[in-house]
Design an enzyme around this catalytic site. Structure first.
Site: not given
Ligand code: PHB
Ligand code: APR
Length: 391
Positions: A72, A201, A291, A295, A383
């Protein structure tokens, strides 16, 4: 039984450490209380920083990741019904992140260690640590109903948040820093393609949502919920309905069979220092992040990278010089990851106690972060993972 490094726990931290030590010829034994199947099925987050990918490649366990991982180069923040792309790679000199489930990382690491014929015991539960202040610490563990003792030079506490290693440190020697958030996440796995090639997000008046994926055919979807949410209150239809509402009128959300459903609590936690005598804590045993900043696994990998170097140097030079710096070096990265995870969590979730003013501050922050190159860069560089500070 005797080994140089006794490793408690076969999550990402314990497994990566075992591989790093094996490669350098340092002898270790891994004790894991659960079965192999259990460890390989546990659903966790699934986004790897470049540094974690590099570490897996370096260990020779990156082949499937290279084939199946989804690289990504950007992500979207969506608020007030509009998506804003953060071009991660463009802002970080070409760095990217890879979607590859933690369960897949764990499977690859277990398979490689078993194939190499190393000592690795499932259903072997550590029950007590002894002699941590001495040169011959020991792990008492139970296997096949029988109690045994593993004597070692060092113990690596990689047994996660609920393990026995951190509690083996006298309370007066540890400082605990923690914060609970007044919400959790419902997570589902669905047999449906992701709504977008990149993660979305969402900050929404009804609460946070995250649209991520495992493969081009499997979506991983999250919804902010109550901290003590009962999953029984969330039949699949309610989850899909809520996901659609929070996504708004973006492209239509593909819907599929829900194959897994769980509730994750949100917590920030640090125990310091990460060492007591012969015991070194790594990963979730020492720290938990919410989450939102992905991290958790990446920090565990960063810890054991430092720990392995320090242990290898100890055996090569017979000097504790690097071991003595382990906790300080790790905690510098841990605190920065804590700050980032807390910030992402605060910026993106709905807080019931927010005043209208605080809600406007949240939206203004999102507007600033997505509208300014400096703002986007501060998100992007954290990130994708800050540079390692070496020992
Ligand atoms: C996930 O793909 O499970 C995932 C991705 C980004 C996050 C949390 C979980 O911030
Ligand atoms: N004896 C042996 N094994 C134990 C014991 C014990 N007494 N207690 C716990 N374990 C095992 C658990 O069963 C688990 O497999 O230790 C392992 C800890 O693994 P994780 O919880 O995965 O922790 P860690 O390796 O630090 O991984 C870092 O990244 O994505 C995040 O939180 C997520 O697990 C993830 C973390």
């Amino acid at each position: 039984m005797r080994t140089q490094v006794g490793i408690v726990g076969a999550g990402p931290a314990g497994l990566l450490l075992a591989h790093l030590l094996d490669r350098a010829g340092v002898d270790c034994v891994v004790l894991e209380s659960r079965s192999r199947e259990y460890c390989e099925e546990r659903q966790r987050a699934g986004l790897l920083e470049q540094g974690t990918v590099d570490l897996l490649n370096d260990l020779g366990v990156g082949a499937r990741l290279a084939r199946e991982g989804l690289v990504h180069h950007g992500l979207a923040l969506r608020f007030e019904g509009v998506s804003h792309r953060i071009p991660l790679s463009e802002l970080t000199g070409g760095k990217s992140v890879v979607i590859y489930g933690q369960t897949e990382v764990v499977k690859d690491l277990i398979a490689a260690r078993l194939a190499a014929g190393r000592d690795f015991r499932f259903e072997a539960e550590a029950v007590a640590l002894e002699g941590l202040d001495t040169a011959t610490p020991a792990i008492r563990f139970r296997e096949h109903g029988r109690e045994q003792t593993l004597t070692c030079d060092f113990v690596a506490g990689c047994d996660g948040f609920h393990g026995i290693c951190r509690p083996a440190i006298p309370e007066a020697k540890l400082t605990i820093y923690d914060r609970d958030y007044p919400f959790g996440w419902i997570g589902i796995l669905s047999d449906s393609p992701p709504v977008s090639d990149e993660l979305i997000y969402v900050n929404h008046d009804r609460g946070f949502a995250l649209f991520t994926m495992r493969t081009p055919h499997v979506s991983r979807l999250y919804l902010q919920c109550e901290a003590d949410e009962d999953i029984a209150n969330w039949p699949d239809e309610r989850i899909w309905d809520e996901l659609r509402r929070r996504l708004g009128d973006a492209p239509e959300l593909p819907q599929g069979a829900v194959t897994q459903k769980n509730v994750t609590p949100m917590r920030s936690f640090v125990a310091a220092p990460m060492r007591h005598g012969a015991l070194f804590l790594a990963g979730d045993a020492a720290h938990i992040v919410p989450p939102t900043g992905v991290k958790g696994l990446n920090l565990a990998a960063a810890d054991v990278r430092v720990l392995a170097r320090a242990l290898i140097a100890f055996y090569a030079e017979r000097s504790p010089r690097l071991l003595d710096r382990y906790s300080d070096v790790c905690l510098k990265r841990v605190w920065k990851a804590q700050r980032f995870s807390w910030w992402m969590t605060s910026m993106l979730h709905r807080f019931d106690n927010h005043t209208p003013f605080e809600r406007r501050m949240q939206l203004a922050e999102l507007d600033y972060i997505t509208g300014s190159r400096a703002g986007m860069t501060t998100l992007a560089e954290n990130y994708v993972g800050l540079p390692f500070e070496d020992l």
